[in-house]
Write a protein that holds these residues in place. Structure first.
Motif, PDB file in Angstrom:
ATOM      1  N   CYS A 131      12.707   2.360  -0.813  1.00  0.00           N
ATOM      2  CA  CYS A 131      13.335   2.208   0.585  1.00  0.00           C
ATOM      3  C   CYS A 131      12.268   1.155   1.242  1.00  0.00           C
ATOM      4  O   CYS A 131      12.788   0.148   1.820  1.00  0.00           O
ATOM      5  CB  CYS A 131      13.576   3.678   1.232  1.00  0.00           C
ATOM      6  N   ILE A 132      11.183   1.586   1.206  1.00  0.00           N
ATOM      7  CA  ILE A 132      10.239   0.558   1.945  1.00  0.00           C
ATOM      8  C   ILE A 132      10.122  -0.802   1.363  1.00  0.00           C
ATOM      9  O   ILE A 132      10.095  -1.755   2.105  1.00  0.00           O
ATOM     10  CB  ILE A 132       8.460   1.265   1.713  1.00  0.00           C
ATOM     11  N   LEU A 133      10.371  -0.904   0.011  1.00  0.00           N
ATOM     12  CA  LEU A 133      10.302  -2.184  -0.627  1.00  0.00           C
ATOM     13  C   LEU A 133      11.635  -3.008  -0.052  1.00  0.00           C
ATOM     14  O   LEU A 133      11.570  -4.099  -0.187  1.00  0.00           O
ATOM     15  CB  LEU A 133      10.152  -2.013  -2.351  1.00  0.00           C
ATOM     16  N   MET A 134      12.660  -2.220  -0.147  1.00  0.00           N
ATOM     17  CA  MET A 134      13.902  -2.793   0.317  1.00  0.00           C
ATOM     18  C   MET A 134      13.931  -3.349   1.674  1.00  0.00           C
ATOM     19  O   MET A 134      14.297  -4.606   2.260  1.00  0.00           O
ATOM     20  CB  MET A 134      15.283  -1.867  -0.004  1.00  0.00           C
ATOM     21  N   PHE A 135      13.366  -2.448   2.572  1.00  0.00           N
ATOM     22  CA  PHE A 135      13.182  -3.034   4.141  1.00  0.00           C
ATOM     23  C   PHE A 135      12.276  -3.971   4.117  1.00  0.00           C
ATOM     24  O   PHE A 135      12.196  -4.767   4.935  1.00  0.00           O
ATOM     25  CB  PHE A 135      12.826  -1.784   4.728  1.00  0.00           C
ATOM     26  N   SER A 136      11.312  -4.137   3.208  1.00  0.00           N
ATOM     27  CA  SER A 136      10.308  -5.109   3.344  1.00  0.00           C
ATOM     28  C   SER A 136      10.644  -6.462   2.354  1.00  0.00           C
ATOM     29  O   SER A 136       9.737  -7.220   2.254  1.00  0.00           O
ATOM     30  CB  SER A 136       8.886  -4.689   2.781  1.00  0.00           C
ATOM     31  N   TRP A 137      11.692  -6.528   1.870  1.00  0.00           N
ATOM     32  CA  TRP A 137      12.115  -7.499   0.692  1.00  0.00           C
ATOM     33  C   TRP A 137      11.789  -8.960   1.370  1.00  0.00           C
ATOM     34  O   TRP A 137      11.244  -9.658   0.656  1.00  0.00           O
ATOM     35  CB  TRP A 137      13.669  -7.334   0.508  1.00  0.00           C
ATOM     36  N   LYS A 138      12.188  -9.303   2.638  1.00  0.00           N
ATOM     37  CA  LYS A 138      12.169 -10.561   3.124  1.00  0.00           C
ATOM     38  C   LYS A 138      10.514 -10.825   3.242  1.00  0.00           C
ATOM     39  O   LYS A 138       9.926 -11.950   2.826  1.00  0.00           O
ATOM     40  CB  LYS A 138      12.784 -10.844   4.165  1.00  0.00           C
ATOM     41  N   SER A 139      10.030  -9.960   3.895  1.00  0.00           N
ATOM     42  CA  SER A 139       8.529 -10.194   4.370  1.00  0.00           C
ATOM     43  C   SER A 139       7.396 -10.389   3.038  1.00  0.00           C
ATOM     44  O   SER A 139       6.360 -10.703   3.056  1.00  0.00           O
ATOM     45  CB  SER A 139       8.054  -9.133   5.170  1.00  0.00           C
ATOM     46  N   ALA A 186       9.255  14.563  -6.951  1.00  0.00           N
ATOM     47  CA  ALA A 186       8.725  13.454  -7.473  1.00  0.00           C
ATOM     48  C   ALA A 186       9.863  12.261  -7.533  1.00  0.00           C
ATOM     49  O   ALA A 186       9.430  11.053  -6.941  1.00  0.00           O
ATOM     50  CB  ALA A 186       8.064  13.597  -8.854  1.00  0.00           C
ATOM     51  N   SER A 187      10.882  12.384  -7.751  1.00  0.00           N
ATOM     52  CA  SER A 187      12.020  11.387  -7.832  1.00  0.00           C
ATOM     53  C   SER A 187      12.359  11.133  -6.358  1.00  0.00           C
ATOM     54  O   SER A 187      12.476   9.796  -6.216  1.00  0.00           O
ATOM     55  CB  SER A 187      13.385  12.062  -8.546  1.00  0.00           C
ATOM     56  N   ILE A 188      12.397  11.814  -5.523  1.00  0.00           N
ATOM     57  CA  ILE A 188      12.714  11.490  -4.226  1.00  0.00           C
ATOM     58  C   ILE A 188      11.479  10.636  -3.557  1.00  0.00           C
ATOM     59  O   ILE A 188      11.712   9.776  -2.929  1.00  0.00           O
ATOM     60  CB  ILE A 188      12.975  13.003  -3.415  1.00  0.00           C
ATOM     61  N   GLY A 189      10.443  11.168  -3.950  1.00  0.00           N
ATOM     62  CA  GLY A 189       9.151  10.306  -3.524  1.00  0.00           C
ATOM     63  C   GLY A 189       9.208   8.875  -3.707  1.00  0.00           C
ATOM     64  O   GLY A 189       8.953   8.078  -3.217  1.00  0.00           O
ATOM     65  N   PHE A 201       0.904  -1.286  -0.003  1.00  0.00           N
ATOM     66  CA  PHE A 201      -0.009  -0.105  -0.111  1.00  0.00           C
ATOM     67  C   PHE A 201       0.873   1.428  -0.073  1.00  0.00           C
ATOM     68  O   PHE A 201       0.581   2.179  -0.798  1.00  0.00           O
ATOM     69  CB  PHE A 201      -0.979  -0.130   1.149  1.00  0.00           C
ATOM     70  N   PHE A 202       1.835   1.287   0.865  1.00  0.00           N
ATOM     71  CA  PHE A 202       2.687   2.589   0.872  1.00  0.00           C
ATOM     72  C   PHE A 202       3.732   2.732  -0.118  1.00  0.00           C
ATOM     73  O   PHE A 202       4.030   3.854  -0.473  1.00  0.00           O
ATOM     74  CB  PHE A 202       3.375   2.381   2.282  1.00  0.00           C
ATOM     75  N   ILE A 203       4.229   1.370  -0.757  1.00  0.00           N
ATOM     76  CA  ILE A 203       4.955   1.586  -1.783  1.00  0.00           C
ATOM     77  C   ILE A 203       4.323   2.329  -3.038  1.00  0.00           C
ATOM     78  O   ILE A 203       4.921   2.924  -3.736  1.00  0.00           O
ATOM     79  CB  ILE A 203       5.700   0.148  -2.181  1.00  0.00           C
ATOM     80  N   GLY A 212      11.990  -1.298 -12.058  1.00  0.00           N
ATOM     81  CA  GLY A 212      11.218  -0.231 -12.391  1.00  0.00           C
ATOM     82  C   GLY A 212      11.083   0.985 -11.762  1.00  0.00           C
ATOM     83  O   GLY A 212      11.255   2.080 -12.435  1.00  0.00           O
ATOM     84  N   GLY A 213      11.243   0.858 -10.552  1.00  0.00           N
ATOM     85  CA  GLY A 213      10.961   2.130  -9.545  1.00  0.00           C
ATOM     86  C   GLY A 213      12.481   2.887  -9.690  1.00  0.00           C
ATOM     87  O   GLY A 213      12.271   4.303  -9.700  1.00  0.00           O
ATOM     88  N   LEU A 214      13.688   2.218  -9.725  1.00  0.00           N
ATOM     89  CA  LEU A 214      14.714   2.968  -9.802  1.00  0.00           C
ATOM     90  C   LEU A 214      14.877   3.677 -11.167  1.00  0.00           C
ATOM     91  O   LEU A 214      15.422   4.736 -11.211  1.00  0.00           O
ATOM     92  CB  LEU A 214      15.792   2.129  -9.675  1.00  0.00           C
ATOM     93  N   ILE A 215      14.348   3.036 -12.151  1.00  0.00           N
ATOM     94  CA  ILE A 215      14.502   3.677 -13.653  1.00  0.00           C
ATOM     95  C   ILE A 215      13.613   4.746 -13.565  1.00  0.00           C
ATOM     96  O   ILE A 215      13.911   5.854 -14.218  1.00  0.00           O
ATOM     97  CB  ILE A 215      14.228   2.605 -14.750  1.00  0.00           C
ATOM     98  N   MET A 216      12.410   4.757 -12.949  1.00  0.00           N
ATOM     99  CA  MET A 216      11.419   5.821 -12.776  1.00  0.00           C
ATOM    100  C   MET A 216      11.916   6.950 -12.173  1.00  0.00           C
ATOM    101  O   MET A 216      11.801   8.219 -12.496  1.00  0.00           O
ATOM    102  CB  MET A 216      10.031   5.466 -12.469  1.00  0.00           C
ATOM    103  N   SER A 217      12.701   6.669 -10.992  1.00  0.00           N
ATOM    104  CA  SER A 217      13.230   7.805 -10.340  1.00  0.00           C
ATOM    105  C   SER A 217      14.268   8.641 -11.025  1.00  0.00           C
ATOM    106  O   SER A 217      14.512   9.657 -11.034  1.00  0.00           O
ATOM    107  CB  SER A 217      13.810   7.181  -9.007  1.00  0.00           C
TER     108      SER A 217
END
Length: 651
Positions: A186-194, A177-180, A17-19, A88-93
């Motif tokens: 970052c949320i994705l990376m911290f949640s990678w395992k879960s 927008a790029s920073i957002g 949701f937050f990603i 995809g997120g990194l390319i968009m940023s």
């Protein structure tokens, strides 16, 4: 006991949701101002003609909805979903960051957004579905929660883009927008395992439609037809009513349309009714999104040009009403003081100033003709954030000064024959000065704004002819405060959040009474509401006197209110029908067809935005209402067949 069986939603849902919320916040922060930026000639934008700006908008949105088709297949077969979303997120940023560096890298940034979105958009939605067991009754509620994140991001984006560009500049909007987007990553990376349970290992199945087959039968023919259409239009109709890039995109869609028609016609008897029934659903979806996505083109132009925006609002969401605002402003709106304006004969000079790109020779000519002017000098590399508030206010009226003979000035005319000027800065060319043109009055020095003689006639002479008396003038150096035009786009997201429980509750009530409305009929009703929203705007166009008078922003609020209810009836129902009508082995391909139909409609959003200025507002909205009404009639004529196909496909 798993979370899904214990009555709770999976923890991964709220992380996704937050990603998605941060990604949509970034996406709409940029999209809300895209057309305004490329066509702006007063606040440092690119100053492109309206037709060209709308072409960029339409093609960008078209390809944004085209690339999820191959992007989903790449994730299925090669990357997996988490990696696809991350890449995809990194390319968009990165794309947004390139856009923040100015016009030199602007188009590279748009390409990055298109490519990155193709990997991000389809696969994060799949991850939400993967969190649930196939028959989990909480799945639909989970998607509703996820969809809420999309609309919260879209709602906040309008306010964020307005505040940032008012306080800083256009490029800062893209940087924020790029920073957002990076926050979401970052949320994705911290949640990678879960989020591992929401992923799947890349795999290939014998039942899948191969990527090579899709490339040969769909993508390659589309590329060939698109290139051919672009070449033919550029060669034989370079000044035709439809720009070559749009012709190329539409030509590229021809083999795609043929492919999906043949897919249904040649299917086995059991699958044929469902696949053929998808075709009118695609038509309905493409038509609806053509109208909905006018929000960033024609409707934003309406908000900018024909809506009275001098209304109370927090200062963060207000900007100075610069000269173009007053031409059709109402009688009670005071005009700028003549001493706040520096009048030049050539429109080119005024546009160079408005786009913040002048050379030394032009500056010297303006100063020679206006000896009362003084200069407020700024370091050409200084950021507005480094300045004190009083200096920052003056900086907003400053222009960069470049070496003589280096700027490329492209002059043309718009649909009304009015001059257009776009000032391009060659790559690696830097400004060596930045100055504001100042005058001194009884209360001290104040910045001025450069306009052409034609603008003076429009603001003052035409006012007196129209209202029978000279206009009231503001004090020197002051401007009417107006809200940003992109703020009106927030109503769509707001109404989605407000109306969703009402619409869901209403149809649940009908089911309880034994009066269930079929999915196909909901799509028909959605198109009827879309038509009604356009008829409302046609009525608003009557009050605008052909665009010569500004009207209330409530017309736009009404438009977004009606079309949002249509969206809630049509968009989720279309997605639902794709999964119901397509054979299980072809659901992915059929969903790609839905995205491609949306891309087709989005391209027309740009096309109609481009021709908006060549028609009266009433005729413009009536033409669009007529198109949607015809498609609604087409769906109505097929309701019995669609209902029968749905019944057969779900047995």
């Amino acid at each position: 006991m798993s979370e899904t069986k214990s009555g709770k939603h999976p923890k991964g849902l709220f992380k996704l949701f937050f990603i998605e919320m941060w990604e949509r916040l970034a996406f709409y922060t940029m999209l809300n101002v895209l057309l305004l930026y490329v066509t702006d000639f007063e606040r440092g934008g690119l100053g492109l003609p309206s037709a060209e700006g709308n072409e960029i908008y339409g093609l960008y949105l078209a390809f944004v909805y085209f690339t999820p088709f191959p992007g989903g297949m790449i994730a299925d077969r090669y990357l997996g979903y988490r990696k696809a979303v991350l890449i995809g997120g990194l390319i968009m940023s990165a794309g947004l960051f390139l856009m923040s560096q100015g016009e030199t890298y602007f188009y590279y940034g748009l390409v990055g957004l298109v490519v990155g979105n193709g990997l991000f958009k389809p696969n994060i939605s799949v991850m939400v579905g993967n969190l649930y067991e196939p028959n989990d009754p909480k799945r639909d509620a989970g998607f509703n929660i996820f969809y809420m994140g999309i609309n919260i991001g879209a709602f906040v984006a309008s306010f964020l883009s307005s505040a940032v560009r008012n306080k800083f500049n256009w490029e800062a909007t893209f940087l924020v927008a790029s920073i957002g987007l990076l926050v979401g990553i970052c949320i994705l990376m911290f949640s990678w395992k879960s989020l591992e349970r929401a992923d799947r290992q890349p795999e290939k199945s014998a039942d899948d439609t191969g990527f090579g087959e899709v490339f040969l039968k769909i993508l390659l023919p589309a590329l060939v037809f698109g290139a051919l259409g672009f070449w033919l239009s550029s060669t034989f109709m370079p000044d035709g009513p439809v720009r070559p890039a749009i012709v190329g995109f539409l030509a590229g869609m021809i083999p795609i349309v043929v492919f999906f028609v043949r897919l249904g016609v040649t299917a086995v008897e059991k699958e044929r009714p469902g696949l053929l029934a998808l075709l009118p659903i695609y038509v309905a979806g493409g038509t609806f999104f053509m109208v909905l996505h006018l929000n960033g083109s024609a409707m934003t132009q309406w908000a900018n040009d024909t809506t009275a925006r001098d209304i109370p609002a927090p200062s963060l969401f207000q900007q100075d009403g610069l000269p173009s605002y007053y031409g059709n402003a109402n009688e009670d709106v005071p005009r700028p003081n003549l001493s706040s304006l520096v009048v030049v004969e050539e429109e080119k000079v005024a546009r160079m100033y408005g786009q913040k790109r002048m050379d030394h020779e032009t500056l010297a000519a303006v100063l020679a003709a206006n000896p009362d002017l003084t200069l407020e000098e700024f370091d050409p590399l200084v950021e507005v954030t480094q300045l004190e508030p009083d200096k920052a206010a003056i900086w907003q009226f400053s222009t960069a000064i470049y070496p003589d003979g280096q700027l490329e000035v492209v002059e043309g005319t718009d649909a009304h024959g009015a001059p257009t000027v776009s000032v391009n800065v060659p790559e690696k060319l830097s400004a060596d000065r930045r100055v504001a043109l100042m005058r001194t009055g009884a209360d001290g020095a104040y910045p001025t704004y450069v306009v052409s003689q034609a603008t003076i006639v429009d603001l003052y002479d035409n006012y007196e002819e129209r209202f029978g008396h000279p206009p009231e003038q503001l004090p020197p150096g002051e401007w009417v405060q107006v809200i940003n035009p992109e703020l009106f786009q927030s109503f769509n997201a707001l109404f989605v959040v407000l109306f969703t429980p009402m619409v869901v509750g209403f149809f649940a009530w009908l089911v309880g009474r034994g009066s269930e409305v079929s999915t196909a009929r909901k799509i028909f009703y959605g198109l009827c509401l879309t038509t009604a929203s356009l008829l409302l705007m046609a009525l608003g166009g009557m009050f605008s006197d052909g665009g010569h008078a500004k009207v209330s922003g409530l017309w736009l609020v009404g438009f977004y209110g009606i079309i949002t209810i249509g969206e809630l009836l049509l968009s989720p129902m279309g997605l639902s029908l794709v999964t119901k009508l397509a054979p299980k082995r072809l659901v992915g391909l059929a969903m790609g067809g839905w995205f491609l139909a949306t891309a087709f409609g989005n391209n027309f959003s740009g096309f109609f935005g481009g021709i908006q200025s060549s028609m009266t507002p009433v005729n413009f909205f009536l033409v669009l209402a007529g198109i949607t009404a015809v498609v609604a009639g087409f769906i109505y004529a097929l309701l019995d067949r669609l209902d029968a196909a749905i019944k057969q496909s779900t047995q």
